[in-house]
Design a protein around this motif. Structure first.
Motif, short mmCIF file in Angstrom:
data_model
loop_
_atom_site.label_atom_id
_atom_site.label_comp_id
_atom_site.label_asym_id
_atom_site.label_seq_id
_atom_site.Cartn_x
_atom_site.Cartn_y
_atom_site.Cartn_z
N HIS A 354 0.84 -1.19 0.00
CA HIS A 354 0.00 0.00 0.00
C HIS A 354 0.87 1.24 0.00
CE1 HIS A 354 0.83 -1.11 4.19
NE2 HIS A 354 0.86 0.19 4.42
N GLY A 355 0.29 2.35 -0.41
CA GLY A 355 1.05 3.59 -0.51
C GLY A 355 0.20 4.81 -0.24
N VAL A 356 0.47 5.89 -0.98
CA VAL A 356 -0.14 7.18 -0.67
C VAL A 356 -1.67 7.13 -0.75
CG1 VAL A 356 -0.04 8.06 -3.05
CG2 VAL A 356 0.09 9.65 -1.12
N LYS A 357 -2.22 6.33 -1.64
CA LYS A 357 -3.67 6.26 -1.78
C LYS A 357 -4.32 5.79 -0.48
CE LYS A 357 -7.22 3.96 -4.61
NZ LYS A 357 -7.71 2.98 -3.64
N GLU A 358 -3.78 4.76 0.12
CA GLU A 358 -4.34 4.21 1.34
C GLU A 358 -4.00 5.05 2.58
OE1 GLU A 358 -4.31 1.11 -1.68
OE2 GLU A 358 -2.81 2.53 -0.97
N LEU A 359 -2.99 5.89 2.49
CA LEU A 359 -2.51 6.64 3.65
C LEU A 359 -2.96 8.10 3.66
CD1 LEU A 359 1.12 5.20 3.68
CD2 LEU A 359 -0.75 4.61 5.24
N SER A 391 6.37 5.99 -1.81
CA SER A 391 5.17 6.42 -2.50
C SER A 391 4.79 7.85 -2.12
CB SER A 391 4.02 5.47 -2.17
OG SER A 391 2.81 5.90 -2.72
N ILE A 392 4.89 8.19 -0.85
CA ILE A 392 4.52 9.52 -0.37
C ILE A 392 5.46 10.58 -0.93
CG2 ILE A 392 4.48 10.98 1.71
CD1 ILE A 392 3.36 8.46 3.16
N ALA A 393 6.76 10.30 -0.93
CA ALA A 393 7.72 11.26 -1.48
C ALA A 393 7.44 11.52 -2.95
CB ALA A 393 9.15 10.75 -1.28
N ALA A 394 7.08 10.47 -3.69
CA ALA A 394 6.75 10.65 -5.10
C ALA A 394 5.52 11.55 -5.26
CB ALA A 394 6.50 9.28 -5.75
N GLY A 398 4.95 15.48 -6.92
CA GLY A 398 4.05 15.64 -8.07
C GLY A 398 4.10 14.50 -9.05
N ASP A 399 4.79 13.42 -8.71
CA ASP A 399 4.90 12.26 -9.60
C ASP A 399 3.84 11.23 -9.20
OD1 ASP A 399 5.63 10.18 -11.24
OD2 ASP A 399 7.75 10.21 -10.68
N ARG A 405 2.28 3.53 -8.41
CA ARG A 405 2.86 2.32 -9.01
C ARG A 405 3.76 1.63 -8.00
NH1 ARG A 405 5.53 4.64 -12.69
NH2 ARG A 405 7.59 4.19 -11.84
N VAL A 406 3.32 1.60 -6.75
CA VAL A 406 4.10 0.93 -5.70
C VAL A 406 4.05 -0.57 -5.92
CG1 VAL A 406 4.34 0.54 -3.23
CG2 VAL A 406 3.59 2.76 -4.07
N GLU A 407 5.20 -1.19 -6.00
CA GLU A 407 5.28 -2.63 -6.16
C GLU A 407 6.19 -3.19 -5.08
OE1 GLU A 407 6.49 -3.62 -10.07
OE2 GLU A 407 4.79 -2.62 -11.05
N LEU A 408 5.70 -4.20 -4.42
CA LEU A 408 6.45 -4.76 -3.30
C LEU A 408 6.01 -6.19 -3.06
CD1 LEU A 408 8.29 -4.42 -0.76
CD2 LEU A 408 6.25 -3.63 0.45
#
Length: 455
Positions: A354-359, A391-394, A398-399, A405-408
């Motif tokens: 999970h990344g910025v969307k969920e956080l 993900s948050i830094a991206a 503004g990316d 596109r977090v893959e883990l």
């Protein structure tokens, strides 16, 4: 309409906490050309980690260092530890966290405790022009000085270490728990310390909890019992014992984590520890110099000398109370993340990436990350936190494509128990894969599971 106090782009992103995830967040921000300011309440990097310096992690070095941090460290001559070995908390702090903080230099401030975060000139009630205002961060330094800082974004990586869950089965301290503070600990004991060893040697100790920390404490006390036959541990479980109680064992894709459960099981099987099931503590009573634990159903245990409470941790949300956060009513985790980690839905240690969307929260550009993002849920891995802050830094840069596109690939525990926190043992589905097994790689916003429907 009022103008913002300071142009947001000119302000730093404040990171709260110089632990593993906070420092990784700073490294990721530097990589993206964003200025971080890390505020650490303690005197050094990884202050909380140093408090369990004696505990060996079940993740290897390869799973405990962030790629962006490694890039920052490389020019300093830093020697990357053997990726296949398992560090202690002390190793992690000394060989990775402190060198990383040293590279960041003035971007990290120690003895800086965050006491409040809000929008400049706006409490949580005010809508007008809210998002155009920078964040205001109130800091109290170790010398008593106070300061108000401004930030373009806030990443709260303060963790949950300072707020362990109490002994009481209802989430509140058991009656008499505070009065028995001299005999109650909330940490895995360091039996290498002679004073700590003397506290538990030859004594009867209750260990409350069913996670990795409880397994570690049981294993340590069992080793001590092998040397001192009068030492005994009483393992107190709020649930029954089933197929998943001791973790995934050899099916766990983190072998050291599986081994912890097997050591705890061996402690019970050899008689160096006894288990008490279905026991939810309501009170702690004195019996001379000893303690008696009383359950909600009236059961009373034989007296013990010490109690070690390892029932998990919870987030301190007091200093972010003026922010508009969307938190799950059960876990106190971000609502987008909570269904993936809720033990009421499943007991799998495997968590979808999970990344910025969920956080994200209604308050834009504020994020809870790391252990704090999990609220009261267990099974957090450093790898998960590193991917969160990537993900948050991206997103802050503004990316958005990179952010989503977090893959883990996360290791599975080898366990998928039944849903619910009051399961009886026979409801367990046993070890091995099960309904919670995740595909090898998932993309945030593309292959993530639905937010409902249990496993």
């Amino acid at each position: 309409m009022s103008e913002p106090l300071v142009e947001a782009a000119a302000l730093p992103t404040v990171v709260i906490g110089a632990g593993p995830i906070g420092l990784a967040a700073a490294a990721r921000l530097v990589e993206r050309g964003i200025e971080p300011l890390v505020l650490e309440a303690g005197p050094s990097a990884g202050t909380a980690v140093r408090e369990w310096a004696h505990v060996r992690l079940f993740s290897t070095w390869a799973e405990l260092t962030d790629p962006s941090a490694e890039k920052l460290l490389a020019p300093t001559g830093w020697v990357q530890p053997d990726g296949a070995t398992y560090p202690s908390g002390g190793d992690w702090a000394a060989r990775y966290l402190q060198p990383l903080a040293d590279v960041l230099g003035a971007k990290v401030r120690y003895g800086a405790r965050v006491t409040g975060v809000s929008r400049a000139g706006r409490d949580r009630v005010v809508d007008a022009d809210r998002e155009r205002q920078p964040f205001t961060v109130h800091v109290r330094y170790a010398d008593g000085r106070e300061e108000r800082l401004f930030a373009r974004a806030v990443i709260d990586a303060s963790g949950t270490w300072s707020t362990p869950n109490p002994l009481g089965g209802d989430g509140l301290p058991a009656l008499g728990e505070r009065a028995a503070a001299d005999r109650v600990s909330y940490r895995v004991p360091d039996l290498g310390d002679p004073a700590v060893r003397a506290r538990y040697a030859g004594r009867r100790t209750a260990v409350v909890g069913t996670g990795a920390s409880a397994f570690t404490a049981l294993a340590l006390l069992a080793d001590l019992a092998e040397e001192d036959g009068d030492t005994h541990a009483v393992w107190i479980l709020r649930r029954g014992i089933g197929g998943s109680t001791f973790g995934g064992g050899e099916a766990d894709q983190l072998p050291a984590r599986g081994a912890l459960g097997l050591r705890a099981k061996a402690a019970v099987n050899t008689g160096r520890a006894s288990a008490v099931t279905g026991f939810r503590t309501a009170a702690v009573e004195r019996d001379g110099d000893r303690l008696v634990l009383v359950a909600e159903d009236g059961r009373r245990l034989d007296p013990v000398d010490e109690v070690i409470v390892l029932t998990g941790l919870r987030p301190d949300l007091s200093f972010v109370s003026e922010l508009r956060l969307a938190l799950d009513e059960r876990l106190q985790a971000p609502v987008g993340l909570a269904p993936l980690i809720d033990p009421n839905q499943h007991s799998c240690g495997t968590v979808y990436p999970h990344g910025v969307k969920e956080l994200s929260h209604p308050e834009r550009d504020v994020y809870l990350v790391g252990m704090k993002s999990y609220g009261r849920a267990p099974t957090f891995l450093a790898m998960t936190g590193y991917e969160q802050v990537r993900s948050i830094a991206a997103a802050l840069a503004g990316d958005q494509e990179a952010a989503e596109r977090v893959e883990l690939t996360l290791p599975e525990t080898g366990v998928c128990g039944g849903a619910g926190l009051f399961d009886e043992p026979e409801a367990d589905s046993g070890a091995g894969g099960g309904c919670c097994a995740a595909p090898g790689t998932l993309q945030i916003g593309v292959g993530a599971p639905a937010a409902s429907g249990g496993c």
